[in-house]
Design a protein around this motif. Structure first.
Motif, PDB file in Angstrom:
ATOM      1  N   GLN A  38      47.992  29.229  47.569  1.00 12.08           N
ATOM      2  CA  GLN A  38      47.068  28.756  48.332  1.00 12.08           C
ATOM      3  C   GLN A  38      46.991  26.997  48.203  1.00 12.08           C
ATOM      4  O   GLN A  38      47.033  26.540  47.048  1.00 12.08           O
ATOM      5  CB  GLN A  38      45.729  29.205  48.477  1.00 12.08           C
ATOM      6  CG  GLN A  38      44.847  28.860  49.469  1.00 12.08           C
ATOM      7  CD  GLN A  38      43.548  29.583  49.015  1.00 12.08           C
ATOM      8  OE1 GLN A  38      42.972  29.552  47.918  1.00 12.08           O
ATOM      9  NE2 GLN A  38      42.950  30.138  50.010  1.00 12.08           N
ATOM     10  N   THR A  74      45.438  28.927  38.989  1.00 14.86           N
ATOM     11  CA  THR A  74      44.253  29.345  39.832  1.00 14.86           C
ATOM     12  C   THR A  74      44.566  29.213  41.372  1.00 14.86           C
ATOM     13  O   THR A  74      43.730  29.624  42.085  1.00 14.86           O
ATOM     14  CB  THR A  74      43.135  28.136  39.580  1.00 14.86           C
ATOM     15  OG1 THR A  74      43.683  26.889  39.607  1.00 14.86           O
ATOM     16  CG2 THR A  74      42.599  28.369  38.034  1.00 14.86           C
ATOM     17  N   LYS A  75      45.665  28.642  41.886  1.00 14.47           N
ATOM     18  CA  LYS A  75      46.051  28.702  43.297  1.00 14.47           C
ATOM     19  C   LYS A  75      47.082  29.722  44.058  1.00 14.47           C
ATOM     20  O   LYS A  75      47.329  29.737  44.775  1.00 14.47           O
ATOM     21  CB  LYS A  75      46.742  27.362  43.654  1.00 14.47           C
ATOM     22  CG  LYS A  75      45.811  26.035  43.430  1.00 14.47           C
ATOM     23  CD  LYS A  75      46.198  24.805  43.656  1.00 14.47           C
ATOM     24  CE  LYS A  75      45.262  23.457  43.585  1.00 14.47           C
ATOM     25  NZ  LYS A  75      45.900  22.238  44.100  1.00 14.47           N
ATOM     26  N   ILE A 109      47.328  33.465  44.937  1.00 16.05           N
ATOM     27  CA  ILE A 109      46.667  34.230  45.671  1.00 16.05           C
ATOM     28  C   ILE A 109      47.209  35.779  45.692  1.00 16.05           C
ATOM     29  O   ILE A 109      46.395  36.752  45.771  1.00 16.05           O
ATOM     30  CB  ILE A 109      45.853  33.933  46.877  1.00 16.05           C
ATOM     31  CG1 ILE A 109      47.056  33.743  48.026  1.00 16.05           C
ATOM     32  CG2 ILE A 109      44.988  32.657  46.659  1.00 16.05           C
ATOM     33  CD1 ILE A 109      46.444  33.345  49.250  1.00 16.05           C
ATOM     34  N   GLU A 110      48.449  35.848  45.587  1.00 19.78           N
ATOM     35  CA  GLU A 110      49.145  37.174  45.684  1.00 19.78           C
ATOM     36  C   GLU A 110      50.206  37.035  44.695  1.00 19.78           C
ATOM     37  O   GLU A 110      51.143  36.079  44.720  1.00 19.78           O
ATOM     38  CB  GLU A 110      49.553  37.525  47.186  1.00 19.78           C
ATOM     39  CG  GLU A 110      48.440  37.542  48.171  1.00 19.78           C
ATOM     40  CD  GLU A 110      49.065  38.119  49.564  1.00 19.78           C
ATOM     41  OE1 GLU A 110      50.105  38.752  49.462  1.00 19.78           O
ATOM     42  OE2 GLU A 110      48.105  38.022  50.477  1.00 19.78           O
ATOM     43  N   CYS A 120      43.668  33.914  36.312  1.00 18.73           N
ATOM     44  CA  CYS A 120      44.001  33.644  37.638  1.00 18.73           C
ATOM     45  C   CYS A 120      42.753  33.922  38.745  1.00 18.73           C
ATOM     46  O   CYS A 120      42.769  35.134  39.283  1.00 18.73           O
ATOM     47  CB  CYS A 120      45.293  34.628  38.118  1.00 18.73           C
ATOM     48  SG  CYS A 120      46.580  34.382  37.138  1.00 18.73           S
ATOM     49  N   ASN A 159      41.677  33.155  41.262  1.00 16.91           N
ATOM     50  CA  ASN A 159      41.932  33.413  42.844  1.00 16.91           C
ATOM     51  C   ASN A 159      42.797  34.399  43.339  1.00 16.91           C
ATOM     52  O   ASN A 159      43.037  34.547  44.404  1.00 16.91           O
ATOM     53  CB  ASN A 159      42.035  31.985  43.585  1.00 16.91           C
ATOM     54  CG  ASN A 159      41.114  31.080  43.599  1.00 16.91           C
ATOM     55  OD1 ASN A 159      39.761  31.285  44.053  1.00 16.91           O
ATOM     56  ND2 ASN A 159      41.316  29.835  42.978  1.00 16.91           N
ATOM     57  N   LEU A 160      43.371  34.914  42.457  1.00 14.71           N
ATOM     58  CA  LEU A 160      44.250  36.028  42.723  1.00 14.71           C
ATOM     59  C   LEU A 160      43.602  37.290  43.181  1.00 14.71           C
ATOM     60  O   LEU A 160      42.618  37.819  42.821  1.00 14.71           O
ATOM     61  CB  LEU A 160      44.874  36.557  41.239  1.00 14.71           C
ATOM     62  CG  LEU A 160      45.786  37.753  41.573  1.00 14.71           C
ATOM     63  CD1 LEU A 160      47.283  37.323  42.234  1.00 14.71           C
ATOM     64  CD2 LEU A 160      46.381  38.124  40.046  1.00 14.71           C
ATOM     65  N   ARG A 161      44.098  37.644  44.396  1.00 15.00           N
ATOM     66  CA  ARG A 161      43.246  38.593  45.365  1.00 15.00           C
ATOM     67  C   ARG A 161      44.051  39.822  45.605  1.00 15.00           C
ATOM     68  O   ARG A 161      43.609  41.081  45.784  1.00 15.00           O
ATOM     69  CB  ARG A 161      43.052  38.131  46.693  1.00 15.00           C
ATOM     70  CG  ARG A 161      42.036  36.893  46.876  1.00 15.00           C
ATOM     71  CD  ARG A 161      42.057  36.196  48.123  1.00 15.00           C
ATOM     72  NE  ARG A 161      41.296  34.825  47.917  1.00 15.00           N
ATOM     73  CZ  ARG A 161      41.375  34.064  48.824  1.00 15.00           C
ATOM     74  NH1 ARG A 161      42.189  34.354  50.080  1.00 15.00           N
ATOM     75  NH2 ARG A 161      40.947  32.707  48.554  1.00 15.00           N
ATOM     76  N   LYS A 162      45.470  39.827  45.325  1.00 14.76           N
ATOM     77  CA  LYS A 162      46.461  41.088  45.421  1.00 14.76           C
ATOM     78  C   LYS A 162      47.557  40.990  44.439  1.00 14.76           C
ATOM     79  O   LYS A 162      48.101  40.228  44.368  1.00 14.76           O
ATOM     80  CB  LYS A 162      46.958  41.029  46.860  1.00 14.76           C
ATOM     81  CG  LYS A 162      47.749  42.187  47.362  1.00 14.76           C
ATOM     82  CD  LYS A 162      48.188  42.051  48.948  1.00 14.76           C
ATOM     83  CE  LYS A 162      49.203  43.638  48.834  1.00 14.76           C
ATOM     84  NZ  LYS A 162      49.721  43.302  50.427  1.00 14.76           N
ATOM     85  N   CYS A 195      40.389  37.635  35.821  1.00  8.36           N
ATOM     86  CA  CYS A 195      40.759  37.751  37.233  1.00  8.36           C
ATOM     87  C   CYS A 195      39.576  38.135  38.321  1.00  8.36           C
ATOM     88  O   CYS A 195      39.384  39.148  38.810  1.00  8.36           O
ATOM     89  CB  CYS A 195      41.987  38.730  37.497  1.00  8.36           C
ATOM     90  SG  CYS A 195      43.498  38.494  36.680  1.00  8.36           S
ATOM     91  N   SER A 202      38.623  37.479  41.422  1.00 11.06           N
ATOM     92  CA  SER A 202      38.784  37.644  42.743  1.00 11.06           C
ATOM     93  C   SER A 202      39.384  39.100  43.092  1.00 11.06           C
ATOM     94  O   SER A 202      39.458  39.393  44.375  1.00 11.06           O
ATOM     95  CB  SER A 202      39.671  36.561  43.384  1.00 11.06           C
ATOM     96  OG  SER A 202      38.960  35.387  43.325  1.00 11.06           O
TER      97      SER A 202
END
Length: 288
Positions: A38, A99-100, A102-103, A124, A126-129, A150, A152
């Motif tokens: 991101q 931190t940037k 996201i997957e 991490c 901002n890791l969402r997936k 983690c 997020s």
């Protein structure tokens, strides 16, 4: 003359072969990791050599390390593929603090030789997936702080992980503050010695199935589920604390409706006052 001709010919032939081999591109094995990033510009990303294609990173050697201040090419795409030219032998700190990102998709990553996943995704935030597919964890002995902070992630599916060699899961999910469900239903914990802070600080955790957990070698169960305030049901029927030297605050601030610990045993030579789970959690030790 004929002999000297043969020697010269062999020398030239040898030189041509060496030149040809040296000009070959670096070998890339069938192993890769896909990232979604991101933002743009100065990224938290892997400190490795870049291929001419801006969205591919060629990883040299048998490990990678994160770089929080690497300046990437301005035309780097948000979808990055890490390609490996040799098998990774350790995943320690692999994505720590990125931190940037996201997957992360590890479906095609060869981790069969990796012995450690210590701090692999720690920080991490901002890791969402996360996608693991059939990633091989059979050689891993260390999963300490693997998913720590983690914050997020809402669901972590580790149902295909092989953990029979793992000896430490300390802080494995610590402070995953938004995770609702963790699938560790197929974990083999027979060799795990340290589970301190295993899910400590997972404030939103509602579902985790640890009915298969066997802790006959565990010596540290301290704060294992402390501050899991929304976890009301927990089946720990195979958890045994006999070897544990520390299980203080095991359920600190928890508000269980059902907690099965019918096989939980402690060394009677230890005084419960020195090893209690906190005054609020002590009463749950005998609940079936």
């Amino acid at each position: 003359f004929y002999l000297s001709y043969l020697i010269s010919f062999k020398f030239i032939k040898y030189f041509i072969i060496i030149f040809f081999l040296s000009s070959l591109p670096e070998k890339i094995i069938n192993s890769e990791i896909r990232l979604v990033i991101q933002g743009s510009g100065n990224q938290n990303i892997i400190n490795q050599n870049f291929n001419p294609t801006p969205n591919e990173v060629l990883v040299n050697g048998n490990s990678i390390t994160p770089c929080k201040t690497c300046s990437l090419p301005s035309n780097l795409k948000n979808n990055v593929t890490l390609k490996f030219n040799s098998q990774i032998t350790t995943c320690s700190n692999m994505f720590m603090g990125l931190t940037k990102v996201i997957e992360i998709d590890l479906s095609n990553f060869d981790s069969s030789l990796s012995s450690s996943m210590y701090n692999m995704f720690n920080g991490c935030t901002n890791l969402r997936k996360l996608t693991f597919g059939n990633m091989d964890t059979s050689s891993v002995t260390n999963m300490e702080a693997m998913f720590k902070q983690c914050s997020s992630l809402t669901f972590i599916d580790l149902s295909k992980f092989v953990t029979s060699s793992v000896t430490t899961m300390k802080e494995m999910f610590k402070e995953c503050t938004n995770v609702v469900s963790i699938d560790v239903s197929n974990f083999n914990t027979e060799n795990v010695e340290d589970m301190m802070d295993f899910c400590c600080g997972c404030n939103e955790l509602i579902t985790i199935n640890i009915a298969s957990f066997v802790t006959t070698k565990a010596t540290n169960l301290r704060a294992m589920f402390a501050y899991c305030k929304k976890l009301v049901y927990l089946d720990m029927k195979n958890i045994n604390g006999y070897l544990a030297t520390d299980y203080q605050f095991m359920f600190d601030s928890c508000q269980f409706v059902y907690l099965n610990m019918k096989n939980f045993q402690v060394d009677k030579s230890k005084t419960i006052e020195n090893h209690n789970t906190s005054p609020a959690g002590l009463k749950y030790f005998c609940i079936e």
